[in-house]
Design an enzyme around this catalytic site. Structure first.
Site, PDB file in Angstrom:
ATOM      1  N   ASP A 191     -90.574-137.641 -51.845  1.00  0.00           N
ATOM      2  CA  ASP A 191     -89.157-137.965 -51.662  1.00  0.00           C
ATOM      3  C   ASP A 191     -88.397-137.501 -52.896  1.00  0.00           C
ATOM      4  O   ASP A 191     -88.830-137.727 -54.035  1.00  0.00           O
ATOM      5  CB  ASP A 191     -88.969-139.468 -51.457  1.00  0.00           C
ATOM      6  CG  ASP A 191     -87.540-139.809 -51.059  1.00  0.00           C
ATOM      7  OD1 ASP A 191     -87.241-139.745 -49.855  1.00  0.00           O
ATOM      8  OD2 ASP A 191     -86.738-140.124 -51.954  1.00  0.00           O
ATOM      9  N   ILE A 192     -87.268-136.839 -52.691  1.00  0.00           N
ATOM     10  CA  ILE A 192     -86.449-136.375 -53.813  1.00  0.00           C
ATOM     11  C   ILE A 192     -85.671-137.559 -54.378  1.00  0.00           C
ATOM     12  O   ILE A 192     -84.958-138.255 -53.644  1.00  0.00           O
ATOM     13  CB  ILE A 192     -85.480-135.265 -53.363  1.00  0.00           C
ATOM     14  CG1 ILE A 192     -86.275-134.071 -52.807  1.00  0.00           C
ATOM     15  CG2 ILE A 192     -84.602-134.813 -54.529  1.00  0.00           C
ATOM     16  CD1 ILE A 192     -85.408-132.967 -52.241  1.00  0.00           C
ATOM     17  N   ASN A 194     -75.645-135.045 -53.340  1.00  0.00           N
ATOM     18  CA  ASN A 194     -74.666-134.812 -52.272  1.00  0.00           C
ATOM     19  C   ASN A 194     -73.285-135.331 -52.645  1.00  0.00           C
ATOM     20  O   ASN A 194     -72.259-134.681 -52.385  1.00  0.00           O
ATOM     21  CB  ASN A 194     -75.138-135.467 -50.979  1.00  0.00           C
ATOM     22  CG  ASN A 194     -76.213-134.661 -50.276  1.00  0.00           C
ATOM     23  OD1 ASN A 194     -76.238-133.433 -50.371  1.00  0.00           O
ATOM     24  ND2 ASN A 194     -77.112-135.335 -49.579  1.00  0.00           N
ATOM     25  N   ASP A 205     -77.946-128.950 -49.503  1.00  0.00           N
ATOM     26  CA  ASP A 205     -78.732-128.065 -48.633  1.00  0.00           C
ATOM     27  C   ASP A 205     -79.410-126.965 -49.438  1.00  0.00           C
ATOM     28  O   ASP A 205     -80.571-126.620 -49.200  1.00  0.00           O
ATOM     29  CB  ASP A 205     -77.840-127.441 -47.563  1.00  0.00           C
ATOM     30  CG  ASP A 205     -77.411-128.450 -46.502  1.00  0.00           C
ATOM     31  OD1 ASP A 205     -77.999-129.557 -46.464  1.00  0.00           O
ATOM     32  OD2 ASP A 205     -76.494-128.135 -45.719  1.00  0.00           O
ATOM     33  N   GLU A 210     -84.537-136.048 -47.058  1.00  0.00           N
ATOM     34  CA  GLU A 210     -85.101-135.529 -48.305  1.00  0.00           C
ATOM     35  C   GLU A 210     -86.555-135.947 -48.470  1.00  0.00           C
ATOM     36  O   GLU A 210     -87.074-136.011 -49.578  1.00  0.00           O
ATOM     37  CB  GLU A 210     -84.275-135.994 -49.510  1.00  0.00           C
ATOM     38  CG  GLU A 210     -84.254-137.477 -49.738  1.00  0.00           C
ATOM     39  CD  GLU A 210     -83.103-138.205 -49.043  1.00  0.00           C
ATOM     40  OE1 GLU A 210     -82.774-139.308 -49.494  1.00  0.00           O
ATOM     41  OE2 GLU A 210     -82.543-137.662 -48.065  1.00  0.00           O
TER      42      GLU A 210
END
Length: 346
Positions: free
Chosen positions: A196-197, A204, A213, A239
């Site tokens: 997971d980021i 964002n 993106d 993500e």
């Protein structure tokens, strides 16, 4: 009778100059040569991870079965279907009276080989025939580069995530189930990495979704270049990513996850003059013979949760053997796990 003109031994005879004996010799020579296939097989029904796949061959003989592709069993097309025998059938080319024919032959399979719904032992194939083995159906046709490209594009659209180019959620979760069945049947192991980021919402919110993106594309590029050819990466959420590592124990998965983490920590995306950097957290788990694929996924997911909870930018290793006991594994989040955490000192 007029004599044929003398022709040097190295020069080929024209058709008009060939006698009946010459023609017979030429035909015999052609029969002695190995005939090579020039065919295409397309999976039009079966397991979701096989559906839409296209196989093209220019060889003497191909074998279709359930076994993974290897030289020992000479299986060239391996399908994910438990009703298919390890080596199920073969397709070869033969020459009879100057006529080339493509023949399919059942290899004493358990559930039989069918062509257009008819049970066969051996049969000549024609373009468009449908070969049924187990619950899988393959369409036979002669090799056509345009059609091959068409089917390849269809498979890509159906199986991959449009943004990152990695496998999409449906495909990767089906592949997880397939790898579980293979490992259980052959008593082998494999591992999972869920990534997971960290703080992706901040990316964002600060730079906008187009920037997010672009970072996801960059992240997918880094993952792809950290993996082996047999590893299977996919995007399971916004993500969140899943990597399936065949024939890999949890220590190998742990090292790989840390390698990806270190690469991402050093990665910077310049977007409209602004640098974007972030980190990742990951959880890893290993297949054990007494847990199912869903529990395996839950273990890695719970390890990821612990990594997030413990400060992010780290990898947590779950040991399924420590969870086994009299209680069911459905309550994974309520159980303690043995974990190993790495985090940069800075």
């Amino acid at each position: 009778m007029a004599k044929r003109p003398k022709i040097p031994d190295t020069a080929p005879l024209d058709t008009d100059e060939m006698t009946v004996i010459d023609r017979r010799k030429a035909a015999l020579a052609r029969k002695k040569q190995k005939t090579r296939l020039n065919i295409m097989l397309t999976v039009i029904q079966g397991n979701e991870t096989d559906f839409g796949k296209t196989y093209s061959f220019t060889r003497d003989c191909i074998r279709i079965g359930r076994d993974q592709k290897n030289e020992a069993t000479e299986v060239n097309v391996a399908v994910n279907d438990l009703k298919v025998s390890k080596v199920h059938c073969e397709i070869s080319a033969i020459n009879t009276d100057d006529l080339e024919q493509i023949v399919i032959k059942d290899l004493s399979s358990t559930n039989g080989t069918y062509v257009n719904g008819e049970l066969i032992r051996q049969r000549i194939l024609t373009s468009g025939d449908k070969i049924s083995i187990g619950e899988t159906i393959l369409r036979f046709s002669y090799n056509d580069e345009v059609e091959e490209e068409y089917h390849s594009r269809l498979f890509t659209f159906a199986a991959t995530d449009a943004l990152t180019g990695l496998y999409n959620r449906r495909y990767i979760l089906n592949e997880l189930e397939n790898q579980y069945k293979i490992a259980k049947r052959n008593e082998r192991t494999f591992s999972l990495v869920i990534i997971d980021i960290d703080d992706f919402k901040r990316v964002n919110d600060t730079f906008g979704h187009p920037a997010g993106d672009e970072f996801l594309k960059k992240f997918a590029f880094v993952i792809h270049h950290c993996l082996r050819e047999q590893d299977i990466p996919g995007r399971v959420g916004g993500e969140e990513f899943l990597v399936i590592l065949p024939e890999t124990n949890i220590d190998g998965a742990f090292r790989l996850a840390n390698r990806i983490r270190e690469r991402i920590q050093k990665t910077e995306l310049m977007y409209r003059g602004s640098p974007i950097k972030t980190t990742i957290s990951a959880g890893v788990s290993q297949h054990e013979f007494n847990i199912d694929s869903q529990t395996l996924f839950q273990l890695a997911d719970h390890a990821l949760y612990k990594a997030k909870e413990s400060g992010k930018n780290m990898v947590v290793k779950a040991l399924p053997s420590d969870l086994l006991g009299p209680q069911a594994l459905s309550g994974v989040h309520d159980l303690s796990i043995t974990r190993k955490i790495t985090k940069d000192k800075d």
